[in-house]
Scaffold this active site. Structure first.
Site, PDB file in Angstrom:
ATOM      1  N   GLY B  13       0.810  -1.210   0.000  1.00  0.00           N
ATOM      2  CA  GLY B  13       0.000   0.000   0.000  1.00  0.00           C
ATOM      3  C   GLY B  13       0.841   1.256   0.000  1.00  0.00           C
ATOM      4  O   GLY B  13       2.029   1.219  -0.346  1.00  0.00           O
ATOM      5  N   LEU B  14       0.247   2.360   0.422  1.00  0.00           N
ATOM      6  CA  LEU B  14       0.947   3.642   0.400  1.00  0.00           C
ATOM      7  C   LEU B  14       1.705   3.815   1.713  1.00  0.00           C
ATOM      8  O   LEU B  14       1.415   4.690   2.523  1.00  0.00           O
ATOM      9  CB  LEU B  14      -0.095   4.752   0.218  1.00  0.00           C
ATOM     10  CG  LEU B  14       0.285   5.953  -0.656  1.00  0.00           C
ATOM     11  CD1 LEU B  14       0.798   5.493  -2.012  1.00  0.00           C
ATOM     12  CD2 LEU B  14      -0.916   6.854  -0.849  1.00  0.00           C
ATOM     13  N   HIS B  15       2.712   2.946   1.903  1.00  0.00           N
ATOM     14  CA  HIS B  15       3.494   3.039   3.138  1.00  0.00           C
ATOM     15  C   HIS B  15       4.584   4.093   2.991  1.00  0.00           C
ATOM     16  O   HIS B  15       4.611   4.799   2.001  1.00  0.00           O
ATOM     17  CB  HIS B  15       4.049   1.667   3.519  1.00  0.00           C
ATOM     18  CG  HIS B  15       5.018   1.117   2.522  1.00  0.00           C
ATOM     19  ND1 HIS B  15       6.381   1.215   2.651  1.00  0.00           N
ATOM     20  CD2 HIS B  15       4.816   0.443   1.369  1.00  0.00           C
ATOM     21  CE1 HIS B  15       6.965   0.625   1.639  1.00  0.00           C
ATOM     22  NE2 HIS B  15       6.049   0.146   0.844  1.00  0.00           N
ATOM     23  N   ALA B  16       5.474   4.152   3.970  1.00  0.00           N
ATOM     24  CA  ALA B  16       6.423   5.266   4.045  1.00  0.00           C
ATOM     25  C   ALA B  16       7.094   5.669   2.731  1.00  0.00           C
ATOM     26  O   ALA B  16       7.087   6.843   2.365  1.00  0.00           O
ATOM     27  CB  ALA B  16       7.471   4.984   5.100  1.00  0.00           C
ATOM     28  N   ALA B  19       4.660   6.805  -0.052  1.00  0.00           N
ATOM     29  CA  ALA B  19       4.015   8.030   0.455  1.00  0.00           C
ATOM     30  C   ALA B  19       4.966   9.206   0.289  1.00  0.00           C
ATOM     31  O   ALA B  19       4.560  10.296  -0.118  1.00  0.00           O
ATOM     32  CB  ALA B  19       3.621   7.868   1.921  1.00  0.00           C
TER      33      ALA B  19
END
Lengths: 549, 87
Positions: B13-16, B19
Site C-alpha cells: 500500500g501507500l506506506h512510508a 508516500a
C-alpha cells in the site's frame, strides 16, 4: 531464561547496558508572547532539520541508502504543512508555549496512527514520537547526549528509535533487547543491517536485566540467558565461532593484492565522504581512497571552511593512509543544495548549471582556499587532486592554471607542498569521455563517475520513478564510452579508475576487467565482495606480497 | 477543480516510501490537492496525512486539485499511483 521475538539473527555473549533517556519535562503554562514561541518553533525546526541531515548522511555512509531512508521520512515530517500547521495553531489559538504545542501535535498524530488497523502503520507512530521528541528537546534547549559504551554491550531499552541507533557506537554494541517492537520495528531493521542479534517485545526487560548483567542472546530462537552457567557459555561460544566463520569466508580477501594476468596492477580502493569513513576502509583492506568527497566540509554551516580547517582534514586523511593513494575531489556541489555563504543564482536546472568546477571558477576565493589546503596537506602522504564535471579542455586548463597560481603563492610564502602532486579528472560529462584521448595527454589519471555519466548520456534522472528504468549501465553507448576512456588512458600511459556505483556492480566486473580498469573504488562495505568477484575473473590473479596501509 | 482516481497496486500500500515520493511530487505543484480514500480525507502535500489514509493494495484513491496547475497535478499523481509509486 527470558524469551522474546527473534527479530535479527546471530548470537551474542555480552553485558547488559540500559539505555535510559532523560524524560522530557514540558511546561504547560500559558505563553508570554506568541511571536516568541513561533520563533522558537521556527528555529527548532531548522535545527532539527540540520541534525537529521547529519544523521541521514552518517547512516547512509555507515549502513547504506535503505537504512538511511527512515531519516528522510523524519525530514519530510518536519516539512509537513499539516503537522507544523497544527503546532502553530496550538501556539496562536491556545497560547501554548512551543514545547507543549509540539507535544499536543505529537499526541494527536500518534493517537491517529495507533488506531489504524495496519501493523506497519501503527509502527510508524514510533517515528512520529521520535521526530516530535527531537523537536521538543531542541525547543527546550537540551543538548544531545553522547553515550559511552563498554565492549560487548547489549543494549537494553524500552524501544530504540532511529535517533537512538544512529548515536550508538557500532563497534561496541553486539545486540539489542527491547520491551516493545516486532520484526518490522526500526530496531530490527537496524540490527539486521549491523549484523547483530535483536530480541524484541520482551516486556519488563528493563527491570529484569540490570546494567552489567552478563547475557547470552540467541537471535535464532529469541531466547535470552541472563547469568549463564559455563556449559551454556561454551555452547554458545562455539555457535558464535561457526557463525563468524561463515562471515569470515569473505574476509580472507582483505589482505589479498590483485593484478591482471597481463601484469597490469589492479587496485581496489574505497570511497569516503568524511574522515570517519576511513576506519571501515582500513578494516576492509582498501588499498587507497579512490574518491574523497569534500562536500561535507562545506555543508551545514554558515560560513566557508577556512584553509586551516580544510588543511587539517586533508592532512589527517593523508597521514592515516600513509603511502596509499588518496584521491581528493574538489568541491562538487550545486544549486540543488543550500549553501548560505555562497550566492547561488536561481536556476531552473541546477544539475546542468553553475555547479562543481564551474561554481569554483565563479567563487575564486573558495576554490583557491581549497586548492591551497590540498597542496599544503600533500606533503603528508600521497594526495591526488581530482577535478569534477569537466566537459572541455579549456576548463581543465583553467583549473590547472589556478592550481599553478596557488603553487606560486605558497612558494613565495615559504609554505611547503608536494610539487609533483598528481592531477586528475572525473570522466562524467559525455564530451569528456568522447574526447578522452585529448584529455589523457593533460592529466595524470581519470576516474569514471558512472552515476552521472549514465544520466547525462542517456538523459535520465535515475531518481525519477517515471524513467528510472531507462537508467542502464550496460547500454551499449555507456559501454562504448567506458571503453574509449580506459583505452585513451592506457594509450597515454595513465591509469583509469572508476568511483561510481558500477564499480561495485558484480555484473559489470567481467566487462571492466576485460578492459583492464586500473582501479575499482567502492563504498567501504563492498570492498571485500568486490575483491572476491574480481578474483573470479580469468584475467585477474592474486599476488603474494601485501600492500599494507 | 480537477479530479482523478487511481487504484493502489503496491503490495504494502501507500506506506512510508511510496508516500514520500507521492508527497514530493504533489509538493511541486502550486494547487491545493486533496485526497479521499476509504472515506478518509487527506492532504496530498502532508506526509502524515497521506500515510494516515492507510491506503492498501486495491484501494481507490480520489485526487482533486484546485489551482492553476490542477490538471497537471492530478494527472501526475494518478500516473504515479498507477505505476506503483516508483517501487
Amino acid at each position: 531464561m527470558i524469551t522474546g521475538i527473534a527479530a535479527s539473527d546471530g548470537f551474542a555473549i555480552g553485558v547488559a547496558v540500559q539505555l535510559i533517556k532523560k524524560e522530557i519535562i514540558v511546561d504547560t503554562k500559558t505563553a508570554q508572547s506568541i511571536p516568541i514561541e513561533l520563533k522558537v518553533l521556527e528555529t527548532s525546526v531548522i535545527a532539527a532539520i540540520k541534525q537529521l541531515n547529519k544523521i541521514y548522511e552518517k547512516t547512509r555512509i555507515d549502513l547504506g541508502e535503505e537504512e538511511a531512508n527512515v531519516f528522510e521520512s523524519h525530514l519530510m515530517m518536519l516539512e509537513d504543512p499539516e503537522f507544523i500547521g497544527l503546532i502553530k495553531k496550538n501556539i496562536e489559538e491556545n497560547n501554548h508555549q512551543a514545547p507543549y504545542a509540539i507535544e499536543l501535535a505529537k499526541d494527536f498524530y500518534v493517537q491517529l496512527f495507533e488506531t489504524l488497523d495496519n501493523e506497519y502503520m501503527r509502527a510508524r507512530s514510533a517515528d512520529i514520537k521520535d521526530v516530535a521528541n527531537r523537536l521538543m528537546r531542541i525547543s527546550l534547549g537540551e543538548e544531545s547526549d553522547t553515550l559511552i559504551f563498554p565492549e560487548h554491550s547489549i543494549i537494553i531499552a524500552h524501544d530504540l528509535t532511529p535517533s537512538d541507533t544512529a548515536q550508538l557506537d557500532k563497534k561496541k554494541v553486539i545486540g539489542f533487547i527491547t520491551e516493545v517492537g516486532s520484526k518490522t520495528s526500526h530496531s530490527a531493521i537496524m540490527a539486521r543491517s549491523m549484523g547483530i542479534p535483536a530480541i524484541l517485545g520482551v516486556s519488563e526487560v528493563c527491570k529484569q536485566l540490570k546494567n552489567g548483567t552478563k547475557i547470552i542472546m540467541d537471535g535464532d530462537t529469541g531466547n535470552i540467558y541472563p547469568n549463564p552457567d559455563d556449559p551454556l557459555l561454551t555452547d554458545y561460544s562455539k555457535k558464535i565461532v561457526l557463525y563468524n566463520e561463515s562471515i569470515k569466508a569473505l574476509s580472507i580477501y582483505k589482505d589479498i593484492t590483485l593484478e591482471y594476468t597481463s601484469g597490469r596492477p589492479l587496485t581496489v580502493a574505497g570511497n569516503i565522504g568524511s574522515p570517519d569513513d576511513l576506519d571501515l576502509l582500513i578494516e576492509q583492506g582498501a588499498q587507497g581512497v579512490g574518491l574523497f568527497r569534500t562536500e561535507f566540509l562545506f555543508m551545514g554551516r554558515n560560513s566557508m571552511p577556512s584553509e586551516d580547517e580544510q588543511y587539517n582534514v586533508y592532512k589527517q586523511v593523508a597521514e592515516t593512509m600513509s603511502d596509499a593513494n588518496v584521491v581528493i575531489r574538489t568541491l562538487d556541489i550545486g544549486g540543488d543544495k543550500v549553501i548560505p555563504y555562497i550566492t547561488m543564482p536561481k536556476e531552473d536546472n541546477p544539475f546542468l548549471g553553475l555547479r562543481a568546477l564551474r561554481l569554483c571558477f565563479h567563487e575564486h576565493v573558495l576554490f583557491k582556499t581549497q586548492l591551497r589546503a590540498l597542496l599544503r596537506a600533500s606533503v603528508y602522504g600521497s594526495i591526488h587532486i581530482m577535478f569534477p564535471m569537466i566537459g572541455s579542455i579549456d576548463e581543465l586548463h583553467q583549473a590547472k592554471s589556478i592550481l599553478e597560481e596557488c603553487k606560486v603563492e605558497l612558494q613565495q610564502e615559504g609554505i611547503p607542498f608536494d610539487n609533483k602532486t598528481p592531477i586528475g579528472m572525473m570522466i562524467e560529462i559525455p564530451a569528456a569521455a568522447i574526447s578522452a584521448k585529448e584529455f589523457a595527454k593533460e592529466v595524470d589519471f581519470f576516474s569514471i563517475g558512472t552515476n552521472d555519466l549514465i544520466q547525462y548520456t542517456l538523459a535520465v534522472d535515475r531518481m525519477n520513478p517515471h524513467v528510472a528504468n531507462l537508467y542502464n549501465p550496460f547500454h551499449p553507448a555507456i559501454i562504448s564510452l567506458i571503453k574509449t576512456t580506459i583505452q585513451a588512458a592506457h594509450d597515454a600511459g595513465i591509469w583509469c579508475g572508476m568511483c561510481g556505483e558500477m564499480a561495485s556492480d558484480t555484473e559489470a566486473i567481467s566487462l571492466l576487467t576485460q578492459l583492464e580498469l586500473d582501479e575499482f573504488s567502492v563504498t567501504g562495505s563492498q570492498i571485500l565482495k568486490t575483491k572476491e568477484h574480481l578474483l573470479k575473473q580469468e584475467c585477474v590473479k592474486s599476488i603474494p606480497n601485501n600492500v599494507t596501509i | 477543480m480537477y479530479k482523478g482516481k487511481a487504484t493502489i497496486i503496491n503490495e504494502l500500500g501507500l506506506h512510508a516510501r511510496p508516500a514520500s515520493t507521492f508527497v514530493k511530487i504533489s509538493s511541486k505543484f502550486f494547487s491545493d490537492i486533496n485526497l479521499v480514500c476509504n472515506g478518509q480525507e487527506g492532504i496530498a502535500k502532508s506526509i502524515l496525512s497521506v500515510m494516515a489514509l492507510n491506503a492498501c493494495k486495491g484501494d481507490i484513491i480520489e485526487i482533486s486539485a484546485e489551482g492553476e496547475d490542477a490538471q497537471a497535478a492530478v494527472e501526475a499523481l494518478v500516473s504515479h499511483i498507477e505505476e506503483g509509486c516508483g517501487e
